[in-house]
Design a protein around this motif. Structure first.
Motif, PDB file in Angstrom:
ATOM      1  N   SER A 292     -42.768  27.050 -40.323  1.00  0.00           N
ATOM      2  CA  SER A 292     -43.398  27.380 -39.038  1.00  0.00           C
ATOM      3  C   SER A 292     -43.343  26.180 -38.089  1.00  0.00           C
ATOM      4  O   SER A 292     -43.081  26.340 -36.898  1.00  0.00           O
ATOM      5  CB  SER A 292     -44.859  27.800 -39.239  1.00  0.00           C
ATOM      6  N   ARG A 293     -43.571  24.979 -38.633  1.00  0.00           N
ATOM      7  CA  ARG A 293     -43.450  23.779 -37.786  1.00  0.00           C
ATOM      8  C   ARG A 293     -42.009  23.622 -37.319  1.00  0.00           C
ATOM      9  O   ARG A 293     -41.748  23.284 -36.163  1.00  0.00           O
ATOM     10  CB  ARG A 293     -43.890  22.526 -38.555  1.00  0.00           C
ATOM     11  N   ASN A 294     -41.063  23.859 -38.242  1.00  0.00           N
ATOM     12  CA  ASN A 294     -39.639  23.791 -37.857  1.00  0.00           C
ATOM     13  C   ASN A 294     -39.370  24.703 -36.659  1.00  0.00           C
ATOM     14  O   ASN A 294     -38.738  24.311 -35.680  1.00  0.00           O
ATOM     15  CB  ASN A 294     -38.741  24.229 -39.018  1.00  0.00           C
ATOM     16  N   ARG A 295     -39.863  25.944 -36.771  1.00  0.00           N
ATOM     17  CA  ARG A 295     -39.645  26.907 -35.689  1.00  0.00           C
ATOM     18  C   ARG A 295     -40.330  26.452 -34.405  1.00  0.00           C
ATOM     19  O   ARG A 295     -39.704  26.444 -33.334  1.00  0.00           O
ATOM     20  CB  ARG A 295     -40.199  28.278 -36.088  1.00  0.00           C
ATOM     21  N   ASP A 296     -41.583  26.033 -34.516  1.00  0.00           N
ATOM     22  CA  ASP A 296     -42.338  25.688 -33.306  1.00  0.00           C
ATOM     23  C   ASP A 296     -41.691  24.525 -32.552  1.00  0.00           C
ATOM     24  O   ASP A 296     -41.550  24.571 -31.330  1.00  0.00           O
ATOM     25  CB  ASP A 296     -43.789  25.348 -33.666  1.00  0.00           C
ATOM     26  N   VAL A 297     -41.290  23.495 -33.292  1.00  0.00           N
ATOM     27  CA  VAL A 297     -40.671  22.330 -32.650  1.00  0.00           C
ATOM     28  C   VAL A 297     -39.321  22.720 -32.034  1.00  0.00           C
ATOM     29  O   VAL A 297     -39.011  22.362 -30.892  1.00  0.00           O
ATOM     30  CB  VAL A 297     -40.494  21.191 -33.692  1.00  0.00           C
ATOM     31  N   MET A 298     -38.544  23.499 -32.777  1.00  0.00           N
ATOM     32  CA  MET A 298     -37.219  23.868 -32.298  1.00  0.00           C
ATOM     33  C   MET A 298     -37.311  24.798 -31.092  1.00  0.00           C
ATOM     34  O   MET A 298     -36.639  24.596 -30.076  1.00  0.00           O
ATOM     35  CB  MET A 298     -36.450  24.507 -33.462  1.00  0.00           C
ATOM     36  N   VAL A 299     -38.173  25.820 -31.173  1.00  0.00           N
ATOM     37  CA  VAL A 299     -38.281  26.789 -30.069  1.00  0.00           C
ATOM     38  C   VAL A 299     -38.822  26.104 -28.810  1.00  0.00           C
ATOM     39  O   VAL A 299     -38.296  26.304 -27.710  1.00  0.00           O
ATOM     40  CB  VAL A 299     -39.162  27.999 -30.483  1.00  0.00           C
ATOM     41  N   ALA A 300     -39.830  25.251 -28.969  1.00  0.00           N
ATOM     42  CA  ALA A 300     -40.395  24.567 -27.792  1.00  0.00           C
ATOM     43  C   ALA A 300     -39.324  23.694 -27.141  1.00  0.00           C
ATOM     44  O   ALA A 300     -39.172  23.681 -25.909  1.00  0.00           O
ATOM     45  CB  ALA A 300     -41.605  23.720 -28.199  1.00  0.00           C
ATOM     46  N   GLY A 301     -38.550  22.988 -27.955  1.00  0.00           N
ATOM     47  CA  GLY A 301     -37.508  22.114 -27.418  1.00  0.00           C
ATOM     48  C   GLY A 301     -36.401  22.896 -26.728  1.00  0.00           C
ATOM     49  O   GLY A 301     -35.938  22.525 -25.641  1.00  0.00           O
ATOM     50  N   MET A 302     -35.993  23.992 -27.334  1.00  0.00           N
ATOM     51  CA  MET A 302     -34.927  24.805 -26.748  1.00  0.00           C
ATOM     52  C   MET A 302     -35.406  25.462 -25.451  1.00  0.00           C
ATOM     53  O   MET A 302     -34.656  25.548 -24.470  1.00  0.00           O
ATOM     54  CB  MET A 302     -34.459  25.873 -27.750  1.00  0.00           C
TER      55      MET A 302
END
Ligand SMILES: *Cc1c(COP(=O)(O)O)cnc(C)c1O
Length: 415
Positions: A292-302
């Protein structure tokens, strides 16, 4: 052009086995095969005799380890591993538990749902498909309605995380509707098991299926079905296939501790280590939290770069995320892919019919520091390509509005 050997070593995390891949080896941001810990790969350096007691103990440990993740406090389930990729185990589950005179409702919203319908057609099992298109979720109320209208339907099959869009389907309400109508549920939780809770005490189903090379972070080579023992007992003679017969595999494993035909010994050895690392990380909750952290960091950055997700936050899984291709004519997916690969990241093409898209996986042996590097690599790729803004076309955003129009959950079975 950056040569493979020049790929910078990427941030190592604190978890055991979270070290960066060996120099020159890219991260796989794909939903399996995925990036595995070095220690998992290392376990494959030894040969095992499939009949030997040591290997039989490993098979027993594998089955127990999987069952321990299924939250089956009443001991009603058993785990049957099956050689092959995940699809072999899906076909084994369908062929074994759907008797020749059964009728199945397939809930489809992507490639894996479509594959289930295709399989049933091929093996000659009666079925109807609720086809929701590329990504709209099947709802409990729809299932209740269909089951009410057709008493001949004996089973429902649903995909937990439909990996083709990354949507997390609402299996709780689907399970409730199916159970309330007195029918049986089979779940393809291939890409979610081990990271998202699938508690057999709260989600009512007869069987579910997953494989070695998804959220448990093993290498490819076998899948497994967790099924009610009562269903396994009743399934004798159902299966269309000798090698895919889960009943026979189960009976043989119970009797001799062995797989019926040559097992993927090295893959099993690697999987035992993967299970150990899974426990060390805090089991399903720990693994799910990291993804979930992986997704949150990646989605926010993208999103900060202008990219938009296909799905609204409510439906985003921590497994894989679909992004629309930018509208800017300077964007070309093949080029973007190559640039990302040169930075050490293998991404995944999209699978939508409604819009051009690509996917980035959140699963595998990597943490949010790696995901920040993914976003930096994407920013650099856009700059190299001369893409000024990663916003998708307006038509893609209008597509997404369909999700916002979805009616709230209304379970007919609960009225
Ligand atoms: C990966 C996956 C499968 C199995 O695919 P294989 O390529 O056969 O391993 C089945 N269903 C879902 C939802 C998946 O993500």
């Amino acid at each position: 052009m950056v040569r493979q050997a020049e790929i910078p070593a990427i941030s190592a995390g604190e978890l055991p086995g979270m070290e960066a891949p060996r120099l020159g080896e890219p991260y796989l941001l794909t939903p399996g095969p995925l990036t595995t810990a070095y220690g998992v790969k290392e376990k494959m350096l030894r040969d095992w005799g499939s009949w030997d007691g040591d290997f039989r103990a490993m098979t027993a440990a594998l089955r127990e380890g999987i069952l321990a993740l299924a939250g089956d406090s009443r001991g009603e389930f058993d785990c049957v591993p099956m050689q092959g990729s995940g699809t072999f185990s899906v076909e084994a589950m369908l062929g074994t538990f759907l008797a020749p005179d059964s009728k199945t409702l397939v809930l489809s919203n992507g490639a894996y749902g479509t594959r289930i319908s295709q399989t049933l057609k091929r093996i000659g099992r009666a079925h109807v498909t609720l086809d929701k298109g590329d990504y709209l979720p099947p709802r409990g109320s729809e299932v209740a309605e269909i089951l009410k209208a057709d008493p001949a339907i004996s089973h429902v099959v649903v995909v937990h995380c439909e990996t083709s869009s990354g949507i997390l389907n609402p299996i709780e309400e689907i399970s409730e509707a199916t159970h309330a109508a007195g029918r049986k549920l089979l779940i393809d939780t291939m890409s979610a098991f081990g990271a998202l809770p699938l508690d057999m005490d709260s989600i009512r189903c007869e069987a579910f299926v997953s494989s070695a090379n998804k959220c448990i972070e093993g290498v490819p080579g076998f899948g497994f079905v967790v099924a009610r023992k009562s269903e396994l007992e009743q399934a004798k003679g159902n299966c269309h296939s000798l090698s895919l017969d889960l009943h026979d595999q189960w009976v043989n494993m119970e009797k001799s501790g062995q797989w019926r035909y040559t097992p993927p010994t090295h893959v099993v050895a690697a999987f035992i280590e993967a299970l150990r690392l899974h426990r060390l990380e805090g089991g399903v909750a720990g693994r799910g939290a990291r993804y979930s952290r992986n997704r949150d960091v990646m989605v926010a950055g993208m999103r900060a770069l202008g990219f938009e997700t296909l799905l609204t936050d409510r439906w985003l899984s921590p497994i894989i995320v679909t992004f629309f291709n930018p509208a800017d004519p300077a964007f070309e997916f093949g080029r973007f892919y190559d640039l990302m690969k040169q930075s050490g990241f293998i991404i995944y093409p999209g699978k939508l019919t409604v819009a051009e898209s690509f996917r980035i996986g959140c699963i595998g042996r990597m943490d949010e520091h790696v995901m920040s590097d993914v976003v930096r690599a994407a920013a650099a790729a856009l700059e190299t390509m001369g893409v000024r803004n990663a916003n998708p076309p307006q038509s893609a955003l209008r597509e997404r509005e369909k999700l916002l129009d979805m009616p709230p959950v209304a379970l007919a079975a609960n009225e």
